[in-house]
Motif scaffolding. Structure first.
Motif, PDB file in Angstrom:
ATOM      1  N   GLU B  76       0.860  -1.179   0.000  1.00 17.44           N
ATOM      2  CA  GLU B  76       0.000   0.000   0.000  1.00 17.44           C
ATOM      3  C   GLU B  76       0.899   1.232   0.000  1.00 17.44           C
ATOM      4  O   GLU B  76       1.962   1.234   0.628  1.00 17.44           O
ATOM      5  CB  GLU B  76      -0.911   0.017   1.235  1.00 17.44           C
ATOM      6  CG  GLU B  76      -2.045   1.033   1.105  1.00 17.44           C
ATOM      7  CD  GLU B  76      -3.049   0.952   2.264  1.00 17.44           C
ATOM      8  OE1 GLU B  76      -4.226   1.213   2.037  1.00 17.44           O
ATOM      9  OE2 GLU B  76      -2.618   0.633   3.395  1.00 17.44           O
ATOM     10  N   THR B  77       0.492   2.250  -0.711  1.00 18.45           N
ATOM     11  CA  THR B  77       1.286   3.484  -0.750  1.00 18.45           C
ATOM     12  C   THR B  77       0.952   4.331   0.486  1.00 18.45           C
ATOM     13  O   THR B  77       0.190   3.909   1.354  1.00 18.45           O
ATOM     14  CB  THR B  77       0.973   4.293  -2.026  1.00 18.45           C
ATOM     15  OG1 THR B  77      -0.372   4.768  -1.934  1.00 18.45           O
ATOM     16  CG2 THR B  77       1.131   3.429  -3.279  1.00 18.45           C
ATOM     17  N   ARG B  78       1.487   5.515   0.514  1.00 14.90           N
ATOM     18  CA  ARG B  78       1.193   6.414   1.649  1.00 14.90           C
ATOM     19  C   ARG B  78      -0.279   6.812   1.663  1.00 14.90           C
ATOM     20  O   ARG B  78      -0.776   7.362   2.632  1.00 14.90           O
ATOM     21  CB  ARG B  78       2.042   7.686   1.534  1.00 14.90           C
ATOM     22  CG  ARG B  78       3.505   7.473   1.889  1.00 14.90           C
ATOM     23  CD  ARG B  78       4.195   8.798   2.141  1.00 14.90           C
ATOM     24  NE  ARG B  78       4.323   9.583   0.923  1.00 14.90           N
ATOM     25  CZ  ARG B  78       3.927  10.856   0.806  1.00 14.90           C
ATOM     26  NH1 ARG B  78       3.346  11.472   1.822  1.00 14.90           N
ATOM     27  NH2 ARG B  78       4.110  11.509  -0.320  1.00 14.90           N
ATOM     28  N   TYR B  79      -0.962   6.557   0.565  1.00 19.90           N
ATOM     29  CA  TYR B  79      -2.368   6.946   0.453  1.00 19.90           C
ATOM     30  C   TYR B  79      -3.244   5.711   0.623  1.00 19.90           C
ATOM     31  O   TYR B  79      -3.158   4.769  -0.194  1.00 19.90           O
ATOM     32  CB  TYR B  79      -2.618   7.616  -0.903  1.00 19.90           C
ATOM     33  CG  TYR B  79      -1.709   8.802  -1.106  1.00 19.90           C
ATOM     34  CD1 TYR B  79      -2.042  10.062  -0.593  1.00 19.90           C
ATOM     35  CD2 TYR B  79      -0.473   8.651  -1.749  1.00 19.90           C
ATOM     36  CE1 TYR B  79      -1.174  11.137  -0.737  1.00 19.90           C
ATOM     37  CE2 TYR B  79       0.388   9.722  -1.886  1.00 19.90           C
ATOM     38  CZ  TYR B  79       0.033  10.958  -1.379  1.00 19.90           C
ATOM     39  OH  TYR B  79       0.891  12.017  -1.503  1.00 19.90           O
ATOM     40  N   ALA B  80      -4.024   5.687   1.684  1.00 21.75           N
ATOM     41  CA  ALA B  80      -4.845   4.504   1.981  1.00 21.75           C
ATOM     42  C   ALA B  80      -5.718   4.172   0.783  1.00 21.75           C
ATOM     43  O   ALA B  80      -6.370   5.043   0.198  1.00 21.75           O
ATOM     44  CB  ALA B  80      -5.719   4.768   3.200  1.00 21.75           C
ATOM     45  N   GLY B  81      -5.713   2.905   0.391  1.00 18.30           N
ATOM     46  CA  GLY B  81      -6.537   2.484  -0.746  1.00 18.30           C
ATOM     47  C   GLY B  81      -5.827   2.585  -2.076  1.00 18.30           C
ATOM     48  O   GLY B  81      -6.376   2.184  -3.099  1.00 18.30           O
ATOM     49  N   VAL B  82      -4.603   3.110  -2.081  1.00 21.66           N
ATOM     50  CA  VAL B  82      -3.816   3.151  -3.328  1.00 21.66           C
ATOM     51  C   VAL B  82      -2.664   2.155  -3.185  1.00 21.66           C
ATOM     52  O   VAL B  82      -1.809   2.307  -2.308  1.00 21.66           O
ATOM     53  CB  VAL B  82      -3.257   4.565  -3.616  1.00 21.66           C
ATOM     54  CG1 VAL B  82      -2.406   4.553  -4.896  1.00 21.66           C
ATOM     55  CG2 VAL B  82      -4.389   5.568  -3.740  1.00 21.66           C
ATOM     56  N   TRP B  83      -2.691   1.128  -4.016  1.00 18.39           N
ATOM     57  CA  TRP B  83      -1.739   0.023  -3.909  1.00 18.39           C
ATOM     58  C   TRP B  83      -0.870  -0.072  -5.159  1.00 18.39           C
ATOM     59  O   TRP B  83      -1.336   0.192  -6.254  1.00 18.39           O
ATOM     60  CB  TRP B  83      -2.486  -1.307  -3.769  1.00 18.39           C
ATOM     61  CG  TRP B  83      -3.427  -1.383  -2.614  1.00 18.39           C
ATOM     62  CD1 TRP B  83      -4.676  -0.822  -2.529  1.00 18.39           C
ATOM     63  CD2 TRP B  83      -3.209  -2.042  -1.366  1.00 18.39           C
ATOM     64  NE1 TRP B  83      -5.246  -1.111  -1.306  1.00 18.39           N
ATOM     65  CE2 TRP B  83      -4.372  -1.862  -0.573  1.00 18.39           C
ATOM     66  CE3 TRP B  83      -2.148  -2.793  -0.832  1.00 18.39           C
ATOM     67  CZ2 TRP B  83      -4.498  -2.392   0.709  1.00 18.39           C
ATOM     68  CZ3 TRP B  83      -2.266  -3.323   0.427  1.00 18.39           C
ATOM     69  CH2 TRP B  83      -3.433  -3.114   1.195  1.00 18.39           C
ATOM     70  N   ARG B  84       0.369  -0.482  -4.954  1.00 22.38           N
ATOM     71  CA  ARG B  84       1.256  -0.770  -6.091  1.00 22.38           C
ATOM     72  C   ARG B  84       1.428  -2.278  -6.201  1.00 22.38           C
ATOM     73  O   ARG B  84       1.673  -2.953  -5.190  1.00 22.38           O
ATOM     74  CB  ARG B  84       2.620  -0.101  -5.882  1.00 22.38           C
ATOM     75  CG  ARG B  84       2.594   1.360  -6.140  1.00 22.38           C
ATOM     76  CD  ARG B  84       2.712   1.691  -7.620  1.00 22.38           C
ATOM     77  NE  ARG B  84       4.108   1.765  -8.036  1.00 22.38           N
ATOM     78  CZ  ARG B  84       4.703   0.891  -8.814  1.00 22.38           C
ATOM     79  NH1 ARG B  84       4.043  -0.146  -9.283  1.00 22.38           N
ATOM     80  NH2 ARG B  84       5.974   1.046  -9.140  1.00 22.38           N
ATOM     81  N   LEU B  85       1.306  -2.796  -7.399  1.00 13.73           N
ATOM     82  CA  LEU B  85       1.491  -4.227  -7.611  1.00 13.73           C
ATOM     83  C   LEU B  85       2.522  -4.450  -8.704  1.00 13.73           C
ATOM     84  O   LEU B  85       2.518  -3.728  -9.712  1.00 13.73           O
ATOM     85  CB  LEU B  85       0.175  -4.890  -8.062  1.00 13.73           C
ATOM     86  CG  LEU B  85      -0.943  -5.019  -7.042  1.00 13.73           C
ATOM     87  CD1 LEU B  85      -1.823  -3.787  -7.055  1.00 13.73           C
ATOM     88  CD2 LEU B  85      -1.787  -6.240  -7.330  1.00 13.73           C
ATOM     89  N   ALA B  86       3.386  -5.403  -8.497  1.00 11.54           N
ATOM     90  CA  ALA B  86       4.345  -5.788  -9.540  1.00 11.54           C
ATOM     91  C   ALA B  86       4.253  -7.297  -9.718  1.00 11.54           C
ATOM     92  O   ALA B  86       4.365  -8.054  -8.744  1.00 11.54           O
ATOM     93  CB  ALA B  86       5.759  -5.379  -9.146  1.00 11.54           C
ATOM     94  N   HIS B  87       3.998  -7.725 -10.946  1.00 14.73           N
ATOM     95  CA  HIS B  87       3.850  -9.152 -11.243  1.00 14.73           C
ATOM     96  C   HIS B  87       5.098  -9.669 -11.962  1.00 14.73           C
ATOM     97  O   HIS B  87       5.571  -9.049 -12.918  1.00 14.73           O
ATOM     98  CB  HIS B  87       2.644  -9.397 -12.162  1.00 14.73           C
ATOM     99  CG  HIS B  87       1.346  -8.877 -11.621  1.00 14.73           C
ATOM    100  ND1 HIS B  87       0.709  -9.434 -10.543  1.00 14.73           N
ATOM    101  CD2 HIS B  87       0.563  -7.834 -12.009  1.00 14.73           C
ATOM    102  CE1 HIS B  87      -0.424  -8.784 -10.302  1.00 14.73           C
ATOM    103  NE2 HIS B  87      -0.528  -7.795 -11.177  1.00 14.73           N
ATOM    104  N   TYR B  88       5.599 -10.810 -11.507  1.00 15.46           N
ATOM    105  CA  TYR B  88       6.789 -11.432 -12.107  1.00 15.46           C
ATOM    106  C   TYR B  88       6.444 -12.838 -12.587  1.00 15.46           C
ATOM    107  O   TYR B  88       5.568 -13.490 -12.014  1.00 15.46           O
ATOM    108  CB  TYR B  88       7.913 -11.545 -11.077  1.00 15.46           C
ATOM    109  CG  TYR B  88       8.368 -10.215 -10.533  1.00 15.46           C
ATOM    110  CD1 TYR B  88       9.466  -9.560 -11.061  1.00 15.46           C
ATOM    111  CD2 TYR B  88       7.669  -9.604  -9.483  1.00 15.46           C
ATOM    112  CE1 TYR B  88       9.881  -8.326 -10.558  1.00 15.46           C
ATOM    113  CE2 TYR B  88       8.073  -8.379  -8.980  1.00 15.46           C
ATOM    114  CZ  TYR B  88       9.174  -7.740  -9.518  1.00 15.46           C
ATOM    115  OH  TYR B  88       9.571  -6.525  -9.035  1.00 15.46           O
ATOM    116  N   ASP B  89       7.153 -13.309 -13.621  1.00 13.38           N
ATOM    117  CA  ASP B  89       6.930 -14.700 -14.050  1.00 13.38           C
ATOM    118  C   ASP B  89       7.822 -15.639 -13.234  1.00 13.38           C
ATOM    119  O   ASP B  89       8.516 -15.214 -12.302  1.00 13.38           O
ATOM    120  CB  ASP B  89       7.132 -14.852 -15.562  1.00 13.38           C
ATOM    121  CG  ASP B  89       8.589 -14.768 -15.991  1.00 13.38           C
ATOM    122  OD1 ASP B  89       9.484 -14.681 -15.106  1.00 13.38           O
ATOM    123  OD2 ASP B  89       8.847 -14.779 -17.205  1.00 13.38           O
TER     124      ASP B  89
END
Ligand code: SF4
Lengths: 363, 137
Positions: B76-89
């Protein structure tokens, strides 16, 4: 233990979680430029469906299309597609041979009538059918028979889509494309020599999840992968715009990564996703290696003059394959109607293709 | 700490993304409508990406999903409800990155089918344990 009924059940048996499927769906929606909000619907659509029966017919081809898709040297995320489909017939990959193999094809057709997908690589000889036969049957006959009750035919590679190298002047075998043989069954063209694997797997995943083919361009190709020219998305484009061109493969401009237009690059007239998806898991692509684009996903690229002459000197007007626009329309309309017979019709409505055209007999 | 605005975050492109995030986040708060932004499709050079990441920062939730088909890193970022996702194989190659505007990103939620299967499995294990217990009595 009972046989898994759906792809979701089968994945669970193999220890592949729904979260992994969601990751896959996020990736496919991304490479197909679909709204991210469709990710869950795609994952759900794949999980809820039965494995799709696929019959792969190889005609006059070099097996690079199969090699591109399977890339046996390094499994990647899109290899998950092999868990989603049941490859019931593929001459190069199947264990069965001879009569057993042919029986497998006929059984798959019977068991999955109107719901199986036919993939074709290679062009079809019409000059002398004997140039390419399987089990004594001409390619054209096997293709007609197999395509008749297919959900869709996916022509992969520039041989199946445009006739390819076998069709090069003087076309000794009378090679034609799939669209010149198949009638009344939707055709999706995925051109390239070979085609980009993600374009093949993404398209199959879309059909599987939504029971609809993705939106196609005027040549029957999925817009998601063929909507932009190489030139539009090329990282060397700023040099083109500034008029900075390499004049030879070893001059200062080449070393500085300038535009390859004057060395014969066909990027401005070629529609494909090499510049964005790249090759070999995103490692590189032809222009990045310092060689101009050959235009391998365009019709007749093999007969359009030197690969090493700049475009105005080497390119004849782009040939349009027979009734290509109609191919796209037939594909869109016919698949929608067949898919409506399945439980996928609800999800299918989410990705309605724009085009619609009349059925066209191309022979 | 300098109060002068960072040159990169005043960049028009980053500003546009942040404005979009603000709108979507407000919408999430008032209506519960979730949204995603596919960062792979946005043309951002490394300095712009770094500026966006710096602005969003890191909050207090981090999760890793690791399975046979790959890996997903979520925070989760500093802003509640804003998330960063990174997908890897499975070879740890980055497939794509996205921003999710949601109470919890979809991929973290347990799937109803998986939960039903888990409930059945747990039930069967319990029944087996009870049977074994009786046998030992
Ligand atoms: S290298 Fe080719 S595709 Fe790239 S900018 Fe030059 S002409 Fe266009």
């Amino acid at each position: 233990m009972t046989e898994p009924q759906t792809v979701g059940e089968m994945l669970a048996r193999k220890g592949i979680s729904r979260r992994a499927l969601l990751r896959y769906a996020a990736w496919v929606t991304s490479i197909m430029a679909l709204p991210s909000s469709m990710t869950r619907a795609m994952a759900q659509g794949i999980a809820d469906t039965k494995r799709m029966s696929v019959i792969w017919l190889s005609c006059q081809e070099c097996t690079a299309c199969t090699e591109s898709l399977t890339r046996s040297y390094s499994p990647t995320i899109d290899d998950l597609i092999f868990d989603f489909i049941s490859l019931d017939y593929h001459e190069a990959l199947q264990a069965a041979a001879g009569h057993q193999a042919e029986e497998a094809r006929l059984k798959a057709m019977e068991d999955n009538k109107d719901n199986y997908v036919v993939i074709v690589d290679g062009s079809i000889p019409l000059g002398n059918m004997g140039y390419s036969t399987v089990a004594g049957h001409a390619n054209a006959d096997v293709l007609r028979e197999t395509a008749e009750h297919a959900l869709a035919v996916v022509a992969v590679g520039s041989c199946a889509t445009w006739g390819g190298l076998p069709k090069a002047d003087p076309n000794p075998t009378g090679a034609v494309s799939v669209s010149q043989i198949v009638r009344n069954t939707p055709i999706i063209n995925i051109s390239g020599c070979p085609p980009i694997p993600e374009a093949m797997t993404g398209t199959l995943a879309h059909v599987l999840a939504f029971g609809q083919i993705p939106e196609l361009d005027h040549l029957g190709r999925p817009r998601a992968f063929f909507g932009n020219s190489i030139h539009d998305r090329c990282y060397r484009r700023p040099f083109y715009d500034k008029g900075l061109f390499a004049k030879s493969f070893d001059d200062e401009g080449a070393r500085k990564g300038w535009c390859l237009y004057e060395l014969g690059c066909k990027g401005p007239v070629t529609y494909n996703a090499c510049a964005t998806l790249k090759w070999n898991g995103g490692a590189s692509w032809p222009v990045q290696t310092g060689h101009g684009c050959l235009g391998c996903s365009e019709p007749d690229f093999w007969d359009r003059g030197s690969f090493y002459k700049p475009l105005p000197a080497s390119t004849e007007p782009l040939a349009t394959p027979l009734a290509a626009g109609a191919v796209a329309g037939v594909a869109a309309g016919a698949l929608a109607s067949r898919a409506a017979k399945t439980r996928r019709e609800i999800l299918g409505a989410m990705s309605k293709p724009k085009d619609a055209a009349d059925t066209t007999d191309k022979t | 700490m300098s109060l002068a605005p960072d040159k990169e975050t005043t960049d028009g492109f980053i500003q546009a993304i942040l404005a979009e995030l603000a709108t979507r986040l407000a919408e999430l708060a008032s209506t519960g409508i979730e949204a995603q932004i596919d960062l792979r499709s946005l043309p951002m050079d490394p300095p712009k990406r770094a500026a966006l990441d710096a602005k969003l920062g890191k909050g207090d939730v981090t999760a890793t999903i690791a399975d046979r088909a790959g890996r997903t890193e979520v925070f989760e970022t500093r802003y509640a409800g804003v998330w960063r996702l990174a997908h890897y194989d499975m070879h740890d190659t980055l497939l794509m990155e996205e921003i999710a505007i949601a109470p919890v990103p979809d991929i973290l939620r347990a799937d109803p089918t998986d939960m039903a299967e888990a409930a059945a499995r747990l039930g069967a294990e319990l029944a087996l344990d009870t049977k074994k217990g009786h046998a030992n009595d």
